[in-house]
Design a protein around this motif. Structure first.
Motif: not given
Length: 245
Positions: A164-173
């Motif tokens: 999930l960390f890998d996938f949601l790295a796209a949420r980091i501004p």
């Protein structure tokens, strides 16, 4: 961060399906009309969505194995939303039947794959079948918690949180760099911005926050330059449905 093997992913999918079935069994009669953990959605809306995404990802595999591609949902975002609204008012038993049928369709599709087929190109995220398997894993695990029947993010596995960390790295501004410090695990940096925030706590709480869910163990702490600070805002969840051109 490493992805599971296809065999490991299949095991995770079957475990997640079993947990979702158990969560549905805990919904009392009439409980499908109660709110889910997702703002504005009843459990009925959420169960209708789970049915839809299971069928959508199953057909990605089915078409992909035939050398064909198909959009995730008929009618795109509007088609997805119409289907959820139409099915949200179904009875609890109808929802259980629909979810079970859709999950079994998806599991059957993934179980039938041989080694090379996991890398078959599909329309979903312009990726491969393995990506669809990871997406189904996320959908089943996270939405089991969203049903709010007693199994929250604290039940998520370490391996699931890592992916999930890998996938949601796209949420980091773009201007942020997050250093995640899960308790008793190595730290992990996400993002490449100039402003660094350290987020510490239990791994499941960090994963829940990144996923836009309420951490269930109340362990999160954010610091910047050694001082306590608020958790940073995040970008929207990465969409699997392309915007219309």
């Amino acid at each position: 961060m490493t992805s599971p093997s296809p065999a490991g992913l299949l095991a995770g999918l079957h475990k997640a399906a079993t947990a979702l079935t158990a969560a549905m069994d805990r919904i009392p009669d009439g409980g499908e009309r109660a709110p889910s953990a997702l703002p504005g959605w009843s459990r009925g809306h959420l169960l209708a969505h789970i049915t839809g995404i299971c069928n959508a990802l199953a057909r990605q595999v089915e078409y992909g194995r035939r050398g064909e591609t198909v959009e995730l949902y008929d009618g795109g975002v509007d088609g997805r939303n119409r289907a959820i609204d139409l099915a949200a008012g179904h009875s609890l038993q109808q929802h259980r039947d629909d979810v079970d049928e859709a999950m079994q369709r998806a599991l059957t599709a993934f179980d039938a794959l041989d080694g090379e087929e996991w890398q078959t190109h599909i329309a979903f995220r312009d990726g491969v079948i393995f990506d669809a398997g990871l997406a189904l894993w996320r959908e089943l695990v996270i939405h089991t918690s969203d049903l709010d029947t007693g199994a929250g993010p604290e039940t998520w596995s370490r391996e699931f949180c890592s992916n999930l960390f890998d996938f949601l790295a796209a949420r980091i501004p773009a201007d942020k760099r997050l250093v995640l410090q899960p308790m008793a695990l190595p730290p992990l940096a996400l993002g490449a911005g100039g402003s660094t925030v350290v987020v510490s706590g239990m791994v499941t709480d960090i994963a829940a926050w990144l996923a836009g869910r309420t951490p269930s163990l109340d362990s999160l702490r954010a610091t910047a330059a050694g001082d306590g600070t608020d958790l940073p805002g995040l970008l929207p969840w990465p969409s699997a449905i392309p915007d219309p051109k």
